[in-house]
Scaffold this motif. Structure first.
Motif, PDB file in Angstrom:
ATOM      1  N   PRO A 671       0.817  -1.229   0.000  1.00 49.26           N
ATOM      2  CA  PRO A 671       0.000   0.000   0.000  1.00 49.26           C
ATOM      3  C   PRO A 671       0.844   1.269   0.000  1.00 49.26           C
ATOM      4  O   PRO A 671       0.570   2.210  -0.756  1.00 49.26           O
ATOM      5  N   LEU A 717      -7.006   4.000  -1.833  1.00 51.03           N
ATOM      6  CA  LEU A 717      -5.585   3.960  -1.481  1.00 51.03           C
ATOM      7  C   LEU A 717      -5.165   5.260  -0.813  1.00 51.03           C
ATOM      8  O   LEU A 717      -4.496   5.264   0.227  1.00 51.03           O
ATOM      9  N   GLU A 721      -3.691   5.593   3.105  1.00 47.48           N
ATOM     10  CA  GLU A 721      -2.241   5.755   3.206  1.00 47.48           C
ATOM     11  C   GLU A 721      -1.863   7.227   3.263  1.00 47.48           C
ATOM     12  O   GLU A 721      -2.273   8.018   2.408  1.00 47.48           O
ATOM     13  N   SER A 734       0.010  -1.679   6.813  1.00 47.50           N
ATOM     14  CA  SER A 734      -1.132  -0.895   6.366  1.00 47.50           C
ATOM     15  C   SER A 734      -2.426  -1.551   6.819  1.00 47.50           C
ATOM     16  O   SER A 734      -2.478  -2.748   7.097  1.00 47.50           O
ATOM     17  N   MET A 736      -4.946  -1.652   4.775  1.00 44.65           N
ATOM     18  CA  MET A 736      -5.558  -2.181   3.554  1.00 44.65           C
ATOM     19  C   MET A 736      -5.442  -3.698   3.524  1.00 44.65           C
ATOM     20  O   MET A 736      -4.421  -4.266   3.932  1.00 44.65           O
ATOM     21  N   GLU A 740      -7.691  -5.419  -1.477  1.00 48.42           N
ATOM     22  CA  GLU A 740      -7.719  -3.994  -1.797  1.00 48.42           C
ATOM     23  C   GLU A 740      -6.396  -3.541  -2.413  1.00 48.42           C
ATOM     24  O   GLU A 740      -6.373  -2.740  -3.353  1.00 48.42           O
ATOM     25  N   SER A 741      -5.305  -4.066  -1.892  1.00 45.63           N
ATOM     26  CA  SER A 741      -3.992  -3.712  -2.425  1.00 45.63           C
ATOM     27  C   SER A 741      -3.843  -4.200  -3.866  1.00 45.63           C
ATOM     28  O   SER A 741      -3.324  -3.484  -4.734  1.00 45.63           O
ATOM     29  N   LYS A 742      -4.297  -5.432  -4.124  1.00 45.05           N
ATOM     30  CA  LYS A 742      -4.219  -5.986  -5.481  1.00 45.05           C
ATOM     31  C   LYS A 742      -5.066  -5.153  -6.439  1.00 45.05           C
ATOM     32  O   LYS A 742      -4.651  -4.858  -7.570  1.00 45.05           O
TER      33      LYS A 742
END
Length: 768
Positions: A671, A717, A721, A734, A736, A740-742
């Motif tokens: 993230p 994002l 962050e 994080s 996330m 969600e990161s993908k």
């Protein structure tokens, strides 16, 4: 001067990954740049180096931390002031600053230089310091020898105790090295301790038994009955019945028994004629037959029959006695050999009685029964003779007693089985201890000798160190160091407002020749600390050329000019150091040293060996764990070749987007990586101070192909962050999720593909 080339062992060092002999060599060179984000283990690594210093007083390594450095001479270096590099290592880190500089009071510890007037003492000190490494190596060699001898003795005791334990077969407890050591001290291991093969096998068998062997019945055998039967048979055999023999029977004595039986039959049945020949049996003839076959004859024949029966019974007793003897395996192992000998003697005696006396006597009786009046030849009576039979019978009696005596011993051992097994185990211990006594003695003497050498080497080293300490105290002065420190500070800051003044217990920090009020600024602290450290490197007559210098983050809160000066100062002042390690989390600092050492890392002339290593502290979460782990690896070309981290971070984005691994090792930092790449890309595509929303609005206006889903993923994002203008936040976790990161990674790449496909294609080429 030896150099450090590898970390061969690293254990319990916080976030730093464990290393052992199988780990690939790091390959330290003369100049070493180690770059890593905050929290990647940089401070712990610098503290490992710091524990090698001769004057180390602060130990801040994690509990249980162990490590071993390896030099280019293949020597192993561990923590402790007596190691072979102790007088050559110098480490600049937070611990050094805290130990030597007290900002709140404006004071610093003294830096000692050798005075001009003590040349003779200085020569003695130089000689002592020259001898210290040799004495240290002697002690290290003695330590290694002692460890080897102790290991040799330990291995011997462990293996020999295990072999003895296997022999003893003690179910409840094992025979181990401490018991072996005690036995060698307490047990009598004289000549009688060693057993021959037969006795050794017997004791082993006793130890193998889980329960006592069954008791045995003694042999009951009547020797006197046989003697009496032979005597009676002999007396009958040498005599003949006293009868009046008919003339015809005198010539045919073999017919006597036949005639006796026939006469009795004819008289009992009142027959007057012979059933065989039909001849007349007159009264006169019957009387003659009765006189010839009177009562004495019958008594004699009956005696022969009884004697034969007794001897046949004796023969049968001999056979049964031999068959009824217990088998040797039923007898206690330690008695088995003597039992087999006694049993063989008894069997031979029984066989001898049968074959030498009973069988010939029975044959003789049979002959007499067939011809009662016949006289026997001497050969037929060879078995008869009291002295001869008595001797054989006495031997048989003795053999019987021997067998029974052994059976009694067996029964006694069986009744005292526990004690017998205890005695057997003691015998085995004594035997095996005696067998290896010379080897044990040699190993213990080796350890004692190695301990003596170690103690002597330690005393010699301590004496030299004490001598050097005393000489140093007599010739040191710290006033001269103040001049050098002030010169460095003035050059660093560009003015002489800040200085240090020598006092009896060290230095005081002054501003405009007055004691400083309050703490210096962060930039001033960095300047003073770094200059102070550099001045210590040549203190007490030492040379930069003999020093291994480790610097952990030489900059702190410095502007660009100060940072460049600090890096230049370190590079210039330490250019001739034997070896340098620079550890930093600051990218600008990393770039300064990278530029200076880039050609030393990869010389243009391939024939020249590299003298610089560019390394990276690679932080990941290995599969199956939830803890970060840092490995020291070769620096990525994307960090090595470019001053910006943008290419390196985008490479992580590409790999993350392409990965389908739910345990992706760098997922925790993605993230922050995505947000940093997004910030740089937006700053490039949409210059200005506008916020994220404005920049994304401009992109949507300029690029209608951007869809709502991608914009939403990037907005998510940004919401989670915080903004980051350096790499310090990249090691933090994080909120996330992985999904969600993908999604954000895919959205970021998709957006870049729409907004600037040429830029994206160029990045992809660089990251291949």
């Amino acid at each position: 001067m030896m150099l450090i080339v590898n970390i061969a062992k690293l254990f319990n060092a916080g976030v730093l990954a464990e290393r052992n002999q199988k780990s690939p060599s790091i390959g330290f060179k003369r100049f070493n740049l180690i770059y890593g984000f905050n929290g990647s283990g940089k401070s712990t690594l610098s503290r490992c180096f710091a524990t090698l210093q001769a004057d180390v007083t602060v130990g801040r390594l994690p509990s249980g931390c162990e490590f071993e450095f390896v030099t280019d001479t293949n020597a192993t270096v561990c923590a402790g002031a007596s190691n072979i590099l102790s007088g050559h290592i110098a480490v600049f880190n937070e611990d050094f600053i805290e130990e030597n500089l007290q900002w709140s009071t404006g004071r610093a510890k003294p830096v000692f230089y050798i005075g001009r007037e003590q040349a003779e003492l200085a020569a003695e000190l130089a000689k002592a310091e020259t001898e210290i490494p040799l004495a240290n190596e002697r002690k290290s060699a003695a330590d290694r020898l002692l460890r080897a001898k102790e290991q040799q003795l330990t291995t011997f005791k462990r293996q020999h105790a295990k072999a003895i334990s296997n022999e003893l077969r003690q179910a409840s407890r094992k025979y181990e090295a401490p018991q072996l050591t005690a036995d060698y001290t307490n047990l009598d291991l004289g000549e009688d301790a060693t057993l021959d093969d037969e006795a050794l096998a017997a004791e082993r068998e006793v130890c193998r038994l889980e329960a006592p062997m069954p008791q045995l019945d003694e042999i009951a055998f009547g020797i006197e009955g046989i003697a009496g039967a032979l005597k009676a048979a002999g007396e009958l055999a040498v005599h003949t019945p006293s009868v009046s023999i008919i003339a015809e029977l005198e010539n045919h004595p073999d017919m006597l028994i036949w005639v006796k039986e026939g006469s009795t039959y004819h008289i009992d049945h009142g027959l007057d004629a012979c059933l065989l020949c039909g001849g007349e049996l007159t009264a006169t003839r019957k009387q003659r037959l009765e006189r010839a076959l009177d009562e004495g004859f019958q008594l004699y024949v009956d005696g022969l029959e009884r004697s034969k029966s007794v001897m046949e019974g004796a023969k049968q007793s001999c056979l049964l006695a031999a068959d009824d003897l217990p088998a040797a395996k039923e007898v206690s192992a330690d008695l088995r050999s003597s039992y087999e000998s006694a049993m063989e003697q008894l069997k031979n005696g029984l066989k001898g009685i049968r074959e030498t006396f009973l069988d010939p006597a029975i044959a003789t009786i049979d002959a007499k029964l067939a011809r009662p009046t016949a006289k026997l030849a001497d050969d037929d009576l060879a078995w008869h003779g009291s002295s001869k039979s008595r001797k054989v019978l006495d031997g048989l009696d003795e053999a019987t007693l021997s067998v029974n005596r052994i059976i009694r011993q067996h029964n006694e051992a069986t009744a005292g089985f526990v004690q017998r097994q205890t005695d057997a185990r003691l015998a085995l211990r004594r035997h095996h201890l005696a067998d290896k006594h010379d080897e044990y003695k040699g190993a213990t003497i080796g350890v004692a000798s190695a301990e003596d050498e170690r103690d002597a080497a330690a005393r010699a080293l301590q004496d030299l160190q004490d001598q050097a300490l005393d000489l140093r105290a007599r010739i040191r002065e710290h006033g001269r160091a103040a001049e050098k420190i002030n010169q460095l500070i003035a050059a660093y800051l560009g003015h002489k407002e800040l200085s240090i003044l020598s006092v009896e217990e060290g230095y005081v920090i002054r501003r405009r020749d007055k004691p400083i009020e309050g703490s210096p600024s962060e930039g001033e602290k960095t300047a003073i600390a770094l200059c102070y450290f550099l001045s210590t490197l040549e203190a007490e007559g030492r040379s930069i050329r003999d020093r291994i210098v480790v610097i952990d983050d030489p900059i702190s809160s410095l502007d660009s000019r100060a940072l460049n000066y600090a890096c230049s100062l370190v590079l210039s002042r330490l250019a001739n150091a034997a070896q340098m390690f620079v550890l930093t989390h600051n990218q600008n600092c990393m770039n300064e040293f990278k530029k200076a050492w880039k050609n030393l890392h990869r010389p243009r002339n391939e024939a020249i060996a590299p003298t610089a290593a560019l390394l990276f502290l690679d932080v990941k979460i290995p599969k199956g764990t939830d803890q970060r782990s840092t490995s020291i690896i070769e620096m990525s070309k994307l960090l090595r070749e470019y001053d910006s981290e943008y290419h390196y971070l985008f490479d992580h984005v590409l790999k993350f987007d392409a990965s389908s691994d739910p345990d992706y090792e760098y997922a925790y930092m993605m993230p922050n990586v995505l947000r940093r790449v997004l910030d740089v890309f937006l700053a490039f595509r949409c210059p200005g101070s506008a916020g994220f929303g404005s920049k994304m609005g401009q992109l949507r206006k300029d690029h209608t192909a951007l869809d709502t889903e991608r914009v939403s993923a990037l907005e998510r994002l940004v919401q989670l962050e915080s903004h980051s203008d350096n790499l310090d936040d990249l090691i933090s976790f994080s909120s996330m999720t992985l999904e969600e990161s993908k999604t954000a990674a895919t959205a970021l790449i998709g957006m870049m593909d729409i907004v600037d496909p040429t830029h994206l294609a160029g990045l992809r080429r660089l990251c291949r």
